[in-house]
Design a protein around this motif. Structure first.
Motif, PDB file in Angstrom:
ATOM      1  N   UNK A 424      27.540  41.514 -51.611  1.00 65.96           N
ATOM      2  CA  UNK A 424      28.060  40.143 -51.586  1.00 65.96           C
ATOM      3  C   UNK A 424      28.775  39.815 -50.280  1.00 65.96           C
ATOM      4  N   UNK A 425      28.765  38.551 -49.962  1.00 65.88           N
ATOM      5  CA  UNK A 425      29.476  38.032 -48.794  1.00 65.88           C
ATOM      6  C   UNK A 425      30.489  36.996 -49.246  1.00 65.88           C
ATOM      7  N   UNK A 426      31.348  36.603 -48.343  1.00 62.12           N
ATOM      8  CA  UNK A 426      32.183  35.423 -48.534  1.00 62.12           C
ATOM      9  C   UNK A 426      31.466  34.213 -47.912  1.00 62.12           C
ATOM     10  N   UNK A 427      31.751  33.016 -48.380  1.00 57.36           N
ATOM     11  CA  UNK A 427      31.169  31.825 -47.747  1.00 57.36           C
ATOM     12  C   UNK A 427      31.451  31.832 -46.245  1.00 57.36           C
ATOM     13  N   UNK A 428      30.390  31.668 -45.457  1.00 61.92           N
ATOM     14  CA  UNK A 428      30.516  31.891 -44.016  1.00 61.92           C
ATOM     15  C   UNK A 428      30.153  30.665 -43.207  1.00 61.92           C
ATOM     16  N   UNK A 429      30.425  30.747 -41.908  1.00 57.62           N
ATOM     17  CA  UNK A 429      30.120  29.691 -40.956  1.00 57.62           C
ATOM     18  C   UNK A 429      29.043  30.155 -39.981  1.00 57.62           C
ATOM     19  N   UNK A 430      28.428  29.200 -39.305  1.00 56.17           N
ATOM     20  CA  UNK A 430      27.489  29.468 -38.224  1.00 56.17           C
ATOM     21  C   UNK A 430      28.214  29.140 -36.917  1.00 56.17           C
ATOM     22  N   UNK A 431      28.596  30.132 -36.137  1.00 57.80           N
ATOM     23  CA  UNK A 431      29.316  29.824 -34.894  1.00 57.80           C
ATOM     24  C   UNK A 431      28.382  29.293 -33.811  1.00 57.80           C
ATOM     25  N   UNK A 432      28.887  28.340 -33.039  1.00 57.47           N
ATOM     26  CA  UNK A 432      28.099  27.807 -31.936  1.00 57.47           C
ATOM     27  C   UNK A 432      27.697  28.924 -30.980  1.00 57.47           C
ATOM     28  N   UNK A 433      28.583  29.896 -30.768  1.00 58.24           N
ATOM     29  CA  UNK A 433      28.264  30.987 -29.863  1.00 58.24           C
ATOM     30  C   UNK A 433      27.032  31.771 -30.261  1.00 58.24           C
ATOM     31  N   UNK A 434      26.662  31.737 -31.545  1.00 62.40           N
ATOM     32  CA  UNK A 434      25.456  32.448 -31.982  1.00 62.40           C
ATOM     33  C   UNK A 434      24.183  31.705 -31.609  1.00 62.40           C
ATOM     34  N   UNK A 435      24.297  30.477 -31.120  1.00 57.57           N
ATOM     35  CA  UNK A 435      23.133  29.703 -30.654  1.00 57.57           C
ATOM     36  C   UNK A 435      23.001  29.703 -29.138  1.00 57.57           C
ATOM     37  N   UNK A 436      23.940  30.347 -28.471  1.00 58.16           N
ATOM     38  CA  UNK A 436      24.003  30.239 -27.010  1.00 58.16           C
ATOM     39  C   UNK A 436      23.680  31.580 -26.365  1.00 58.16           C
ATOM     40  N   UNK A 437      22.692  31.559 -25.461  1.00 52.66           N
ATOM     41  CA  UNK A 437      22.439  32.684 -24.563  1.00 52.66           C
ATOM     42  C   UNK A 437      22.508  32.146 -23.132  1.00 52.66           C
ATOM     43  N   UNK A 438      22.872  32.989 -22.199  1.00 51.07           N
ATOM     44  CA  UNK A 438      23.228  32.528 -20.857  1.00 51.07           C
ATOM     45  C   UNK A 438      22.097  32.614 -19.847  1.00 51.07           C
ATOM     46  N   UNK A 439      20.937  33.148 -20.245  1.00 48.52           N
ATOM     47  CA  UNK A 439      19.871  33.367 -19.267  1.00 48.52           C
ATOM     48  C   UNK A 439      19.027  32.116 -19.037  1.00 48.52           C
ATOM     49  N   UNK A 440      18.749  31.372 -20.086  1.00 47.52           N
ATOM     50  CA  UNK A 440      17.946  30.148 -19.990  1.00 47.52           C
ATOM     51  C   UNK A 440      18.667  29.068 -20.784  1.00 47.52           C
ATOM     52  N   UNK A 441      19.532  28.288 -20.145  1.00 46.24           N
ATOM     53  CA  UNK A 441      20.439  27.415 -20.890  1.00 46.24           C
ATOM     54  C   UNK A 441      19.766  26.312 -21.690  1.00 46.24           C
ATOM     55  N   UNK A 442      18.538  25.939 -21.341  1.00 43.01           N
ATOM     56  CA  UNK A 442      17.883  24.854 -22.087  1.00 43.01           C
ATOM     57  C   UNK A 442      16.933  25.370 -23.166  1.00 43.01           C
ATOM     58  N   UNK A 443      17.108  26.621 -23.575  1.00 44.06           N
ATOM     59  CA  UNK A 443      16.353  27.185 -24.698  1.00 44.06           C
ATOM     60  C   UNK A 443      17.345  27.547 -25.798  1.00 44.06           C
ATOM     61  N   UNK A 444      17.136  27.000 -26.986  1.00 42.59           N
ATOM     62  CA  UNK A 444      18.041  27.213 -28.112  1.00 42.59           C
ATOM     63  C   UNK A 444      17.279  27.769 -29.311  1.00 42.59           C
ATOM     64  N   UNK A 445      17.871  28.716 -30.047  1.00 49.94           N
ATOM     65  CA  UNK A 445      17.236  29.193 -31.272  1.00 49.94           C
ATOM     66  C   UNK A 445      17.361  28.140 -32.369  1.00 49.94           C
ATOM     67  N   UNK A 446      16.326  28.003 -33.183  1.00 51.20           N
ATOM     68  CA  UNK A 446      16.345  26.985 -34.238  1.00 51.20           C
ATOM     69  C   UNK A 446      15.748  27.513 -35.535  1.00 51.20           C
TER      70      UNK A 446
END
Length: 596
Positions: A424-446
């Motif tokens: 089991x987990x606790x209710x969680x959040x999606x942090x913005x930092x988990x969508x950000x990588x620094x190598x190609x700034x205009x590519x985002x995971x979706x």
């Protein structure tokens, strides 16, 4: 091969749930969007992958999804109430479950989900903000000055290639296909403990081949008095004995044995109703011949290897073997499973239904993918951030840069040798930092390709979370285009982060777990904005905000000062918590909710 040039603002490569949510959000915002999809259907898990039973949490009917995700759920229910005559019992319920499957509060036919998604996006197509291209697989990319400028996709049916130019690209294929094409660092499979610090990660070092198993679901119905036994699939006996094919599943230290149609007293239901996607009992007689079921069970989880970063020959062989595994489970049910009444073995009356999943063979168009390539993100969500064993309060670890929510156990369908923890987990959040990588700034995971680990992927991969990831990524791209900033600047700059989070809240994307503040409640967005801004933190011991509870005048003054407000709160009288949250958010953060 011919070429077709496409110019757009935002390209969404991959039309699964995350891709659909992303395309819908960006196109509704007025941006030119190109959406591509490898299969013939949009919708991923819900449609082409054959999992139209939503993996959700106990609060979902009231809180926890985005506004557009609730629109999607409501439209699926309306599909049945608008097109068919429900029984009085089904019609009187507040939350129709068309399939009455016990695995989910909402089980439905894949075509109902497909129809719903198309109805949601057609206005964007008519407005000229969205184009869709099916049967398109990315094959190479072009980059310039660190940015992605073009994605080239093969579209074999039309004997052409698509050359997609965009300002932002959202990576939403089921396996994170743009990451290797871009030459970006990424992770697959199980990380090591030295890498993640997770207590239950591998001590032996990383195992990139240990991705979660994938599955080919199939659709069946039951035809009394008929024989629909399929030819014995190849490899049947080894699969039967080593998978094994069984209705006995282990939960903790207990072995639980299901029956095909009868529900044992200690179990929530029978095998038949587990993933039932159409329950004839919900509809007036004569509309349906009987129930319709999808089979996605331990018996057809493929454990023979990953289809990520292997040769084309290995991939094709594993996909073929996975299909044979699923057909073998059906053959076992038709010929060998003990009948509930003890009268013999096998249910030849089970009929494999072609067409339900958009295929002639009755199997899903694409395997159900549980784990993707994952970006090396600025923030990586770890086991100890979310699992209940490490988070004693009501919530998981709190992220000030939250862009959405989720809740589901860490559910690992592991390969042999995988030692990842589940639970089991606790209710969680999606942090913005988990969508950000620094190598190609205009590519985002979706999709499922954000900054999580092998273990936390097991709770971030579910339907509403994937939808939220796609929507948050699209709204991030929109914000960056509007304000000429990069995703990492939004993450690092407090003013941009607050404006972006405010945009999310106005669009109905929740950021903090307050189960008594559903979308539309006047205190919902203000209380969440104050919580993620750390001006009025959430009570760590409860998921409720209690907006109608009264605060005494001294409590009002204390909370006013704690939020960094100068002077005394307006008036000296007691107020409700909800009223005070709205006042502080307006005065301190400039919150306002425009007319809908």
């Amino acid at each position: 091969m011919d070429g077709h040039e496409i110019e757009c603002d935002i390209a969404v490569i991959g039309g699964g749930l995350g891709g659909v949510a992303a395309a819908l959000a960006a196109a509704r915002a007025g941006y030119r969007v190109c959406l591509t999809e490898e299969t013939a259907w949009l919708g991923g898990q819900c449609t082409a992958q054959g999992v139209p039973a939503l993996d959700e949490h106990a609060h979902i009917e009231r809180f926890g999804g985005t506004r557009s995700y609730y629109e999607y759920r409501n439209r699926i229910r309306a599909y049945y109430s608008d097109h068919f005559k429900l029984t009085p019992e089904a019609a009187s319920g507040s939350a129709l479950n068309p399939g009455a499957g016990w695995v989910s509060r909402l089980c439905f036919e894949p075509r109902a989900a497909l129809s719903t998604q198309l109805h949601m996006i057609v206005p964007c197509i008519q407005a000229g903000t969205l184009t869709i291209h099916y049967g398109a697989t990315p094959c190479r990319v072009e980059r310039q000055n660190g940015k992605l400028t073009q994605v080239i996709l093969n579209q074999p049916e039309y004997e052409r290639q698509l050359f997609v130019h965009a300002s932002y690209f959202l990576d939403a294929p089921e396996l994170g296909d743009l990451l290797p094409l871009c030459g970006l660092p990424y992770v697959t499979g199980a990380e090591s403990r030295d890498d993640t610090t997770e207590p239950d990660a591998r001590a032996e070092g990383p195992a990139p081949w240990l991705t979660q198993s994938f599955t080919y679901p199939l659709a069946v119905d039951f035809r009394p008095g008929e024989n629909h036994t399929i030819p014995k699939p190849s490899g049947y006996e080894p699969n039967r004995d080593h998978q094994p094919y069984t209705l006995t599943l282990r939960y903790g230290n207990r072995d639980l044995t299901y029956k095909v149609f009868e529900a044992a007293p200690e179990l929530p239901g029978a095998f038949w109703t587990y993933r039932r996607i159409l329950a004839a009992e919900n509809f007036d007689p004569g509309q349906f011949d009987g129930d319709l079921v999808t089979i996605n069970w331990a018996g057809n989880d493929y454990h023979g290897g990953t289809i990520i970063d292997c040769s084309p020959e290995e991939r094709d062989a594993r996909l073929h073997a996975a299909k044979q595994l699923s057909l073998g489970l059906l053959y076992w049910l038709q010929t060998e499973v003990p009948r509930d009444d003890g009268s013999g073995r096998g249910y030849p009356e089970l009929r494999l239904r072609s067409g339900v999943l958009g295929t002639a063979d009755g199997l899903s168009q694409y395997p159900y993918i549980r784990e993707s390539r994952r970006i090396r993100a600025v923030t990586r969500v770890l086991q100890q951030d979310v699992m209940a064993a490490y988070q004693p309060g009501a919530r998981a670890a709190q992220f000030h840069d939250s862009v959405g929510l989720g809740w589901y156990p860490v559910d690992i369908h592991g390969q042999p040798g995988d030692t990842a923890a589940t639970g089991p987990t606790r209710p969680f959040q999606i942090p913005l930092g988990s969508l950000v990588q620094l190598h190609t700034p205009n590519l985002l995971p979706a999709c499922k390709n954000l900054g999580v680990t092998h273990m936390t992927n097991g709770c971030y991969r579910l339907h509403p979370v994937e939808w939220n990831i796609g929507e948050a990524a699209a709204r991030l791209a929109v914000y960056c285009l509007q304000h000429q900033v990069t995703p990492d600047q939004v993450r690092r700059q407090a003013a941009d982060l607050r404006r972006y989070q405010t945009d999310l809240l106005r669009a109905g994307v929740p950021l903090c777990w307050y189960v008594d503040l559903p979308d539309g409640h006047p205190a919902s967005a203000p209380a969440q904005l104050l919580a993620v801004s750390d001006l009025w933190p959430a009570d760590p011991q409860q998921l409720e905000f209690d907006p109608d509870s009264m605060l005494s005048a001294p409590e009002v003054q204390r909370l006013w000062r704690d939020a960094g407000m100068d002077g005394d709160a307006p008036g000296s009288e007691a107020r409700t918590r909800g009223d005070l949250a709205r006042i502080i958010a307006t005065e301190r953060l400039g919150w306002h909710m425009p007319p809908q």
